[in-house]
Design a protein around this motif. Structure first.
Motif, PDB file in Angstrom:
ATOM      1  N   LEU A 237      48.838  30.863  26.453  1.00 56.88           N
ATOM      2  CA  LEU A 237      47.898  31.950  26.278  1.00 56.88           C
ATOM      3  C   LEU A 237      47.232  31.860  24.914  1.00 56.88           C
ATOM      4  CD1 LEU A 237      49.841  35.044  27.703  1.00 56.88           C
ATOM      5  CD2 LEU A 237      48.308  33.478  28.902  1.00 56.88           C
ATOM      6  N   THR A 238      45.959  32.136  24.896  1.00 60.60           N
ATOM      7  CA  THR A 238      45.249  32.248  23.621  1.00 60.60           C
ATOM      8  C   THR A 238      45.590  33.604  23.009  1.00 60.60           C
ATOM      9  OG1 THR A 238      43.309  33.287  24.600  1.00 60.60           O
ATOM     10  CG2 THR A 238      43.363  30.870  24.567  1.00 60.60           C
ATOM     11  N   GLU A 239      45.069  33.851  21.820  1.00 65.95           N
ATOM     12  CA  GLU A 239      45.312  35.136  21.163  1.00 65.95           C
ATOM     13  C   GLU A 239      44.790  36.286  22.027  1.00 65.95           C
ATOM     14  OE1 GLU A 239      44.104  37.473  17.004  1.00 65.95           O
ATOM     15  OE2 GLU A 239      43.654  35.341  17.262  1.00 65.95           O
ATOM     16  N   HIS A 240      43.592  36.088  22.607  1.00 64.29           N
ATOM     17  CA  HIS A 240      43.041  37.114  23.488  1.00 64.29           C
ATOM     18  C   HIS A 240      43.861  37.230  24.783  1.00 64.29           C
ATOM     19  CE1 HIS A 240      39.353  36.298  20.993  1.00 64.29           C
ATOM     20  NE2 HIS A 240      39.397  37.622  20.970  1.00 64.29           N
ATOM     21  N   GLY A 241      44.388  36.099  25.239  1.00 63.24           N
ATOM     22  CA  GLY A 241      45.208  36.121  26.441  1.00 63.24           C
ATOM     23  C   GLY A 241      46.484  36.918  26.248  1.00 63.24           C
ATOM     24  N   VAL A 242      47.118  36.764  25.085  1.00 64.32           N
ATOM     25  CA  VAL A 242      48.331  37.521  24.780  1.00 64.32           C
ATOM     26  C   VAL A 242      48.038  39.016  24.772  1.00 64.32           C
ATOM     27  CG1 VAL A 242      50.058  38.013  23.004  1.00 64.32           C
ATOM     28  CG2 VAL A 242      49.405  35.641  23.489  1.00 64.32           C
TER      29      VAL A 242
ATOM     30  N   ARG B 162      39.969  32.767  40.030  1.00 64.94           N
ATOM     31  CA  ARG B 162      40.037  34.156  39.581  1.00 64.94           C
ATOM     32  C   ARG B 162      40.167  34.256  38.060  1.00 64.94           C
ATOM     33  NH1 ARG B 162      44.177  36.732  44.119  1.00 64.94           N
ATOM     34  NH2 ARG B 162      42.774  36.540  45.919  1.00 64.94           N
ATOM     35  N   VAL B 163      41.025  33.414  37.495  1.00 58.79           N
ATOM     36  CA  VAL B 163      41.197  33.442  36.041  1.00 58.79           C
ATOM     37  C   VAL B 163      39.915  32.994  35.344  1.00 58.79           C
ATOM     38  CG1 VAL B 163      42.468  32.444  34.097  1.00 58.79           C
ATOM     39  CG2 VAL B 163      43.697  33.143  36.164  1.00 58.79           C
ATOM     40  N   ALA B 164      39.264  31.971  35.890  1.00 60.22           N
ATOM     41  CA  ALA B 164      38.003  31.505  35.305  1.00 60.22           C
ATOM     42  C   ALA B 164      36.941  32.597  35.364  1.00 60.22           C
ATOM     43  CB  ALA B 164      37.522  30.256  36.045  1.00 60.22           C
ATOM     44  N   ARG B 165      36.904  33.329  36.479  1.00 55.91           N
ATOM     45  CA  ARG B 165      35.924  34.410  36.612  1.00 55.91           C
ATOM     46  C   ARG B 165      36.219  35.530  35.624  1.00 55.91           C
ATOM     47  NH1 ARG B 165      35.375  35.936  42.585  1.00 55.91           N
ATOM     48  NH2 ARG B 165      37.467  36.775  42.252  1.00 55.91           N
ATOM     49  N   LEU B 166      37.519  35.813  35.408  1.00 58.50           N
ATOM     50  CA  LEU B 166      37.903  36.838  34.445  1.00 58.50           C
ATOM     51  C   LEU B 166      37.484  36.436  33.039  1.00 58.50           C
ATOM     52  CD1 LEU B 166      39.440  39.523  33.986  1.00 58.50           C
ATOM     53  CD2 LEU B 166      41.523  38.150  33.682  1.00 58.50           C
ATOM     54  N   GLU B 167      37.695  35.171  32.689  1.00 59.28           N
ATOM     55  CA  GLU B 167      37.279  34.676  31.374  1.00 59.28           C
ATOM     56  C   GLU B 167      35.764  34.803  31.212  1.00 59.28           C
ATOM     57  OE1 GLU B 167      40.558  31.326  30.120  1.00 59.28           O
ATOM     58  OE2 GLU B 167      39.081  30.766  31.656  1.00 59.28           O
ATOM     59  N   SER B 168      35.046  34.534  32.287  1.00 59.41           N
ATOM     60  CA  SER B 168      33.584  34.651  32.238  1.00 59.41           C
ATOM     61  C   SER B 168      33.169  36.107  32.053  1.00 59.41           C
ATOM     62  CB  SER B 168      32.977  34.085  33.534  1.00 59.41           C
ATOM     63  OG  SER B 168      31.574  34.264  33.550  1.00 59.41           O
ATOM     64  N   ASP B 169      33.808  37.020  32.768  1.00 54.91           N
ATOM     65  CA  ASP B 169      33.479  38.437  32.658  1.00 54.91           C
ATOM     66  C   ASP B 169      33.747  38.964  31.251  1.00 54.91           C
ATOM     67  OD1 ASP B 169      32.727  38.500  35.291  1.00 54.91           O
ATOM     68  OD2 ASP B 169      34.611  39.356  36.029  1.00 54.91           O
ATOM     69  N   LEU B 170      34.841  38.490  30.654  1.00 53.14           N
ATOM     70  CA  LEU B 170      35.223  38.982  29.331  1.00 53.14           C
ATOM     71  C   LEU B 170      34.579  38.183  28.204  1.00 53.14           C
ATOM     72  CD1 LEU B 170      39.035  39.666  29.944  1.00 53.14           C
ATOM     73  CD2 LEU B 170      37.170  41.320  29.912  1.00 53.14           C
ATOM     74  N   GLY B 171      34.023  37.013  28.531  1.00 57.97           N
ATOM     75  CA  GLY B 171      33.361  36.196  27.532  1.00 57.97           C
ATOM     76  C   GLY B 171      34.303  35.585  26.520  1.00 57.97           C
ATOM     77  N   THR B 172      35.537  35.273  26.961  1.00 53.44           N
ATOM     78  CA  THR B 172      36.501  34.675  26.032  1.00 53.44           C
ATOM     79  C   THR B 172      37.501  33.820  26.801  1.00 53.44           C
ATOM     80  OG1 THR B 172      38.104  35.142  24.262  1.00 53.44           O
ATOM     81  CG2 THR B 172      38.127  36.618  26.165  1.00 53.44           C
ATOM     82  N   GLU B 173      38.080  32.848  26.137  1.00 47.80           N
ATOM     83  CA  GLU B 173      39.101  31.981  26.736  1.00 47.80           C
ATOM     84  C   GLU B 173      40.451  32.702  26.696  1.00 47.80           C
ATOM     85  OE1 GLU B 173      40.549  27.316  26.369  1.00 47.80           O
ATOM     86  OE2 GLU B 173      40.029  28.427  24.539  1.00 47.80           O
ATOM     87  N   LEU B 174      41.137  32.712  27.835  1.00 44.53           N
ATOM     88  CA  LEU B 174      42.423  33.402  27.949  1.00 44.53           C
ATOM     89  C   LEU B 174      43.613  32.469  28.019  1.00 44.53           C
ATOM     90  CD1 LEU B 174      41.350  36.105  30.570  1.00 44.53           C
ATOM     91  CD2 LEU B 174      41.553  36.407  28.090  1.00 44.53           C
ATOM     92  N   VAL B 175      43.447  31.324  28.682  1.00 47.89           N
ATOM     93  CA  VAL B 175      44.554  30.380  28.836  1.00 47.89           C
ATOM     94  C   VAL B 175      44.091  28.968  28.507  1.00 47.89           C
ATOM     95  CG1 VAL B 175      45.671  31.775  30.625  1.00 47.89           C
ATOM     96  CG2 VAL B 175      44.093  29.973  31.288  1.00 47.89           C
ATOM     97  N   ARG B 176      45.028  28.173  28.024  1.00 47.23           N
ATOM     98  CA  ARG B 176      44.764  26.762  27.773  1.00 47.23           C
ATOM     99  C   ARG B 176      45.852  25.954  28.478  1.00 47.23           C
ATOM    100  NH1 ARG B 176      43.650  27.483  21.317  1.00 47.23           N
ATOM    101  NH2 ARG B 176      41.529  28.330  21.491  1.00 47.23           N
ATOM    102  N   ARG B 177      45.437  25.010  29.272  1.00 50.29           N
ATOM    103  CA  ARG B 177      46.379  24.177  30.006  1.00 50.29           C
ATOM    104  C   ARG B 177      46.979  23.133  29.083  1.00 50.29           C
ATOM    105  NH1 ARG B 177      45.320  24.370  35.782  1.00 50.29           N
ATOM    106  NH2 ARG B 177      43.444  25.608  36.224  1.00 50.29           N
ATOM    107  N   ASP B 178      48.261  22.828  29.296  1.00 54.17           N
ATOM    108  CA  ASP B 178      48.895  21.702  28.625  1.00 54.17           C
ATOM    109  C   ASP B 178      49.798  21.007  29.630  1.00 54.17           C
ATOM    110  OD1 ASP B 178      51.345  23.107  28.759  1.00 54.17           O
ATOM    111  OD2 ASP B 178      51.049  23.993  26.791  1.00 54.17           O
TER     112      ASP B 178
END
Length: 316
Positions: A57-62, A35-51
């Motif tokens: 959260l990325t800047e757009h994710g925040v 779901r999160v991957a699909r949301l990132e695809s719909d918005l055309g931006t990275e939202l989360v980065r795993r560590d």
């Protein structure tokens, strides 16, 4: 943008990781990831980065989390408003109760609620007052009963019942200790002469008793520390010590003669209170549950099951 994808993102962001969000919301981790991957695809931006510790959260994710939180808050407000204007109360209410209170009140409240307000779904949590306080402040529960709550700015406290605290003993203990005389009160100054079974320091009654002992410069004989009223009562019945508790907590054992109660002098009391977060505006469903709590407490008091003095009037 799919609303369920957005909800999945918020869950992951709030939990700080896919694994924890999966556990908290009982949704497969793989489904959340999709779901999160699909949301990132719909918005055309990275939202989360795993560590190694979860996700960041990325800047757009925040930015999206901030906007999304407001969106879902508005959705919840709309749902609540619709419920408020319906013909009968409906919705979900979470009620937290201390263990002894729960074993008495929980079935009564649940029965009355199902008979009168079938559209209200009740969730009940059980815990000691310290944990319940945190649940109220965090918004995890809507309404709670707790003993001896602290006066704080983040919780609205309404004292309900002032209960006497009794020394609870078995016949064996009474026969073994001359200071325990049937029908006679026990002086608080004599408590150090009796082995006691008390809960750990996280329990409000333990804090209250120790505070009174310190004021009188007394050293109590703590035989066992037990967090659990059933285990405590069983140990008292076995003659391993005495405990201090309210009348309702041992009502059945008193009725069948397993345990005996002794008043203390001076009398010990503690206060059962209603707790709600100050920022929480109670809807009709919460108000219904609150009134049922008060109603059932009054009924228990009238029936002699609960000892003490009510500090609020019976709901009309």
């Amino acid at each position: 943008m799919n609303i369920e994808d957005l909800r999945a993102f918020v869950w992951v962001a709030e939990a700080g990781g896919f694994s924890r969000a999966s556990t908290e919301h009982r949704v497969a981790q793989s489904a959340l990831s999709r779901r999160v991957a699909r949301l990132e695809s719909d918005l055309g931006t990275e939202l989360v980065r795993r560590d190694g510790r979860g996700v960041r959260l990325t800047e757009h994710g925040v930015l999206l989390q901030e906007r999304s939180s407001r969106i879902f808050a508005e959705i919840d407000a709309v749902r609540t408003e619709m419920f408020e204007h319906s013909d009968e109360p409906r919705g979900e209410v979470t009620l937290a109760l201390p263990p002894t209170t729960a074993q008495v009140l929980a079935p009564l409240i649940a029965k009355a609620l199902s008979e009168r307000y079938p559209q209200v779904r009740l969730r009940m949590w059980e815990g000691f007052s310290g944990a319940i306080h945190k649940w109220v402040v965090s918004g995890e529960v809507d309404i709670a009963l707790l003993y001896e709550p602290e006066e704080r700015s983040d919780i609205r406290v309404t004292p309900l019942v002032r209960e006497p605290i009794y020394l609870i003993a078995s016949q064996r203990m009474r026969e073994a200790f001359p200071i325990l005389k049937e029908g006679a009160p026990v002086r608080f100054s004599d408590l150090p002469k009796i082995p006691l079974i008390l809960p750990t320091k996280s329990h409000s009654i333990r804090s209250l008793i120790e505070r009174k002992a310190i004021e009188r410069r007394l050293k109590l004989d703590l035989a066992f520390e037990v967090d659990g009223i059933r285990a405590t009562k069983a140990m008292v019945a076995a003659g391993l010590g005495c405990t201090l508790f309210s009348y309702a907590g041992v009502y059945e054992e008193l009725a069948d003669g397993t345990l005996e109660v002794f008043e203390t002098t001076p009398r010990l009391t503690w206060t059962l209170a209603l707790g709600e977060a100050r920022h929480h505006d109670a809807n009709r469903a919460v108000r219904v549950v609150r009134n049922l709590v008060l109603e059932q407490l009054h009924a228990l008091m009238d029936g002699g099951y609960w000892k003490g003095r009510f500090l609020v009037s019976k709901p009309s």
